[in-house]
Design a protein around this motif. Structure first.
Motif, PDB file in Angstrom:
ATOM      1  N   THR A  72       0.763  -1.629  -0.427  1.00 35.81           N
ATOM      2  CA  THR A  72      -0.109   0.161   0.009  1.00 35.81           C
ATOM      3  C   THR A  72       0.635   1.367  -0.269  1.00 35.81           C
ATOM      4  O   THR A  72       0.290   2.235  -0.249  1.00 35.81           O
ATOM      5  CB  THR A  72      -0.706   0.111   1.196  1.00 35.81           C
ATOM      6  OG1 THR A  72      -1.899  -0.785   1.300  1.00 35.81           O
ATOM      7  CG2 THR A  72      -1.660   1.507   1.801  1.00 35.81           C
ATOM      8  N   LYS A  76       0.861   4.407  -2.881  1.00 34.61           N
ATOM      9  CA  LYS A  76       0.559   4.975  -3.004  1.00 34.61           C
ATOM     10  C   LYS A  76       1.964   6.627  -3.272  1.00 34.61           C
ATOM     11  O   LYS A  76       0.720   7.545  -3.199  1.00 34.61           O
ATOM     12  CB  LYS A  76       0.371   5.508  -1.397  1.00 34.61           C
ATOM     13  CG  LYS A  76      -0.907   5.079  -1.269  1.00 34.61           C
ATOM     14  CD  LYS A  76      -1.206   5.147   0.604  1.00 34.61           C
ATOM     15  CE  LYS A  76      -2.992   4.765   0.570  1.00 34.61           C
ATOM     16  NZ  LYS A  76      -2.954   5.155   2.836  1.00 34.61           N
ATOM     17  N   SER A  79       1.787   6.551  -6.730  1.00 40.03           N
ATOM     18  CA  SER A  79       0.687   7.925  -7.168  1.00 40.03           C
ATOM     19  C   SER A  79       0.890   9.543  -6.539  1.00 40.03           C
ATOM     20  O   SER A  79       0.218  10.230  -7.825  1.00 40.03           O
ATOM     21  CB  SER A  79      -0.738   7.063  -6.726  1.00 40.03           C
ATOM     22  OG  SER A  79      -1.647   8.018  -7.347  1.00 40.03           O
ATOM     23  N   GLN A  83       1.063  13.034  -8.871  1.00 40.28           N
ATOM     24  CA  GLN A  83       0.275  13.506  -8.779  1.00 40.28           C
ATOM     25  C   GLN A  83       1.817  14.942  -9.135  1.00 40.28           C
ATOM     26  O   GLN A  83       1.291  16.432  -9.787  1.00 40.28           O
ATOM     27  CB  GLN A  83      -0.470  13.918  -6.972  1.00 40.28           C
ATOM     28  CG  GLN A  83      -1.422  14.739  -7.402  1.00 40.28           C
ATOM     29  CD  GLN A  83      -2.052  15.237  -8.309  1.00 40.28           C
ATOM     30  OE1 GLN A  83      -3.648  14.508  -8.124  1.00 40.28           O
ATOM     31  NE2 GLN A  83      -2.350  16.534  -8.689  1.00 40.28           N
ATOM     32  N   THR A  89      -3.862  12.500 -11.307  1.00 39.77           N
ATOM     33  CA  THR A  89      -4.312  11.638 -10.267  1.00 39.77           C
ATOM     34  C   THR A  89      -4.720  10.518 -10.753  1.00 39.77           C
ATOM     35  O   THR A  89      -5.697  10.576 -12.563  1.00 39.77           O
ATOM     36  CB  THR A  89      -5.876  12.631 -10.032  1.00 39.77           C
ATOM     37  OG1 THR A  89      -5.184  14.453 -10.221  1.00 39.77           O
ATOM     38  CG2 THR A  89      -6.226  12.174  -8.840  1.00 39.77           C
ATOM     39  N   THR A  90      -4.230   9.815  -9.851  1.00 38.88           N
ATOM     40  CA  THR A  90      -4.519   8.157 -10.291  1.00 38.88           C
ATOM     41  C   THR A  90      -4.981   7.703  -8.974  1.00 38.88           C
ATOM     42  O   THR A  90      -4.900   7.783  -7.902  1.00 38.88           O
ATOM     43  CB  THR A  90      -3.637   7.683 -10.686  1.00 38.88           C
ATOM     44  OG1 THR A  90      -1.971   7.887  -9.812  1.00 38.88           O
ATOM     45  CG2 THR A  90      -3.102   7.885 -12.178  1.00 38.88           C
ATOM     46  N   ASP A  91      -5.689   6.223  -8.721  1.00 40.21           N
ATOM     47  CA  ASP A  91      -6.289   5.510  -7.411  1.00 40.21           C
ATOM     48  C   ASP A  91      -5.113   4.299  -7.949  1.00 40.21           C
ATOM     49  O   ASP A  91      -5.005   3.814  -8.302  1.00 40.21           O
ATOM     50  CB  ASP A  91      -7.527   4.592  -7.837  1.00 40.21           C
ATOM     51  CG  ASP A  91      -8.179   4.656  -6.707  1.00 40.21           C
ATOM     52  OD1 ASP A  91      -7.568   3.261  -5.903  1.00 40.21           O
ATOM     53  OD2 ASP A  91      -9.371   3.887  -6.637  1.00 40.21           O
ATOM     54  N   LYS A  94      -6.524   0.960  -7.984  1.00 41.28           N
ATOM     55  CA  LYS A  94      -7.336   0.615  -9.621  1.00 41.28           C
ATOM     56  C   LYS A  94      -6.188   0.981 -10.589  1.00 41.28           C
ATOM     57  O   LYS A  94      -6.234   0.055 -11.602  1.00 41.28           O
ATOM     58  CB  LYS A  94      -8.398   1.306  -9.826  1.00 41.28           C
ATOM     59  CG  LYS A  94      -9.664   1.018  -8.126  1.00 41.28           C
ATOM     60  CD  LYS A  94     -11.261   1.307  -8.785  1.00 41.28           C
ATOM     61  CE  LYS A  94     -11.510   0.921  -7.776  1.00 41.28           C
ATOM     62  NZ  LYS A  94     -12.816   1.768  -7.940  1.00 41.28           N
ATOM     63  N   GLU A 254      -7.916   1.908 -15.702  1.00 39.41           N
ATOM     64  CA  GLU A 254      -7.899   0.946 -14.883  1.00 39.41           C
ATOM     65  C   GLU A 254      -8.294   0.077 -15.334  1.00 39.41           C
ATOM     66  O   GLU A 254      -7.516  -0.919 -14.932  1.00 39.41           O
ATOM     67  CB  GLU A 254      -8.787   1.854 -13.628  1.00 39.41           C
ATOM     68  CG  GLU A 254      -8.625   3.119 -13.376  1.00 39.41           C
ATOM     69  CD  GLU A 254      -9.296   3.420 -12.279  1.00 39.41           C
ATOM     70  OE1 GLU A 254     -10.453   3.184 -12.332  1.00 39.41           O
ATOM     71  OE2 GLU A 254      -8.847   4.408 -11.753  1.00 39.41           O
TER      72      GLU A 254
END
Ligand SMILES: Cc1ncc(COP(=O)(O)O)c(C=O)c1O
Length: 386
Positions: A72, A76, A79, A83, A89-91, A94, A254
Motif C-alpha cells: 500500500t 500510494k 500515485s 500527482q 491523478t490516479t487511484d 485501481k 484502470e
C-alpha cells in the motif's frame, strides 16, 4: 538427449543484448576493452535508499508474501509522485501495478491484449525487446520510421489500413532508446486522439523519464483524456541506479491495469517488500540524487558528443537517455563500422541494426562510464582509419 523448444520459442529472435555479451566476452584483450555497447548504469544506488533497504529487510512484514499489485505505501507513493511531478491523478489501488522491472511489463502487455495476428505498432529503431515480446504473444510488430526528418516522432497517419484495423497497441518509448529523442506534449496529445479514434491502447515506456538534459520529459499521461486510452511503464533502474534491484510499475487506464493484473497474478511473483520500501523512499525524496545524476550524464554527454563532433562525426545530439546515436561514415554500414572500431580501438559499440532496419547505418554508444573513460574513447577514435 536434446530437447526441442516449442514453435513459439523457436520463432523468437535471439536476445540482441545476450549476443552482444558473447561478442564482448570473445574480445582477446579484455584489459583495455571499453564497453560502450550496453546501457548498464555504472553509478551506485543512492545511500539513503540502501539504508532503507537495510532497515526494511528486518521487518517481519517483508519476510512474508506481499500483496500481488504492490504494498500500500508503495502504491500510494507512486500515485503521489505522478500527482506531484506530472499533475496526473490516479487511484493507487485501481490504476497502478508494480512488478520486477519494466521488462516484465514489456513482456506482459502484448500477452494481455493481443490475439493471434494482432499488431503492435512501434518505431524503427526501437528497444529490441519489443520484437520478442510481441512474437511470444503471437502478435505482429509494425515499425514506423523515426528519423531526423520527422524529429524522431513517428507519422501515425502512415500506418496502412490493413495494419491499423488489427492494431491493439501503440508502443512508444520517449525519451527514446536508442536515438535520445524526446516527445513533445503536442505529439502525445495527437497520439491520444489517434488511439481514441482507432480504439488502440497507447503505451509509453518511460524508462528514461528522469534522464533528460534540457527540459523535463513529458509523461503521456499528462495529455488530455490520456487516462482513457493510455498506460505508462516506469522503472527505478535508471532514475535511482537500481537496475539490479528489479523494481518497476505500470499506471494509467484502470481497465487496462485490471487486465494486466489478472495476467500478472498468475505469471509473475511480487517484488521483495524491502525493495518496495526502499523504492518508496526514492520516490518520496527531494529528488536531489536524480538531479545530480542528470548533471553527471549531461557532463558525460557534452564530453563524448563534443569530442565526436570535433572529429567530424555525424552525431545525433541526445536530448535524453544515456545513449548517443551516431551515423556511420559514408561507405560503411553500422555493423561494418562497429567491427572497424573494435579492431582498431578495442572499443565495443552497439550496431544500430539491432534496433531495427532503420538503424542499419548507425551505431549506439552508451554514457555509462566516467568522463575520463569517455575522453579516452575520443582519443582512441581520433586515430581510426576507415
Ligand atoms: C527502453 C527500455 N525499456 C525498458 C528497459 C528495461 O528496464 P528495467 O530494468 O526496468 O526492466 C530498458 C533497459 O535498458 C530500456 O532501455
Amino acid at each position: 538427449m536434446e530437447f526441442t523448444p516449442s514453435q513459439k520459442v523457436r520463432q523468437i529472435p535471439k536476445s540482441f543484448f545476450a549476443d552482444l555479451d558473447k561478442k564482448i566476452d570473445a574480445v582477446e584483450d579484455q584489459s583495455t576493452l571499453i564497453d560502450l555497447a550496453k546501457g548498464n548504469p555504472d553509478q551506485p544506488t543512492p545511500e539513503f535508499i540502501i539504508d532503507e533497504l537495510k532497515i526494511a529487510s528486518e521487518k517481519l512484514e517483508n519476510h512474508r508474501y506481499t500483496p500481488f499489485e504492490g504494498k500500500t505505501n508503495f502504491l500510494k507513493a507512486i500515485s503521489n509522485y505522478y500527482q506531484k511531478n506530472y499533475g496526473v491523478t490516479t487511484d493507487p489501488f485501481k490504476a497502478i501495478l508494480t512488478f520486477n522491472g519494466s521488462a516484465i511489463g514489456i513482456s506482459a502487455i502484448p500477452q494481455v491484449f493481443l490475439d493471434p495476428g494482432d499488431y503492435v505498432v512501434t518505431t524503427d529503431p526501437c528497444y529490441p525487446e519489443y520484437d520478442a515480446s510481441v512474437a511470444l504473444a503471437g502478435g505482429k510488430l509494425y515499425q514506423l520510421p523515426i528519423t531526423e526528418a520527422n524529429d524522431y516522432l513517428p507519422d501515425l497517419e502512415s500506418i496502412p489500413d490493413e495494419v491499423l484495423q488489427k492494431t491493439k497497441i501503440l508502443l512508444l518509448n520517449y525519451p527514446n532508446n536508442p536515438t535520445g529523442a524526446e516527445a513533445t506534449s503536442q505529439f502525445f496529445e495527437k497520439v491520444i486522439q489517434f488511439c481514441k479514434l482507432h480504439h488502440i491502447l497507447a503505451v509509453n515506456d518511460f524508462a528514461y523519464a528522469a534522464l533528460s538534459y534540457d527540459e523535463k520529459p513529458v509523461s503521456i499521461l499528462e495529455a488530455p483524456e490520456a487516462l482513457d486510452y493510455a498506460i505508462e511503464l516506469n522503472t527505478f533502474s535508471k532514475t535511482h541506479n537500481m537496475a539490479g534491484w528489479r523494481a518497476g510499475y505500470v499506471l494509467g487506464n484502470e481497465s487496462a491495469i485490471a487486465a494486466i493484473k489478472k495476467y500478472h497474478d498468475h505469471v509473475y511473483s511480487t517484488i521483495f517488500g524491502a525493495v518496495q520500501d526502499a523504492a518508496t523512499v526514492g520516490l518520496e525524496s527531494d529528488q536531489s540524487s536524480v538531479q545530480q545524476l542528470r548533471t553527471l550524464y549531461r557532463q558525460r554527454r557534452d564530453t563524448l558528443v563534443g569530442g565526436l563532433k570535433q572529429l567530424g562525426w555525424n552525431v545525433v545530439e541526445p536530448k535524453g537517455t544515456f545513449f548517443v546515436w551516431v551515423k556511420a561514415p559514408e561507405g560503411l554500414d553500422g555493423e561494418q563500422f562497429t567491427v572497424q572500431i573494435l579492431e582498431q580501438t578495442n572499443i565495443v559499440v552497439a550496431p544500430g541494426i539491432g534496433f531495427g532496419s532503420n538503424g542499419r547505418d548507425y551505431i549506439r554508444l552508451s554514457l555509462t562510464h566516467d568522463e575520463s573513460v569517455l575522453k579516452e574513447v575520443v582519443e582512441r577514435l581520433s586515430k581510426i582509419n576507415y
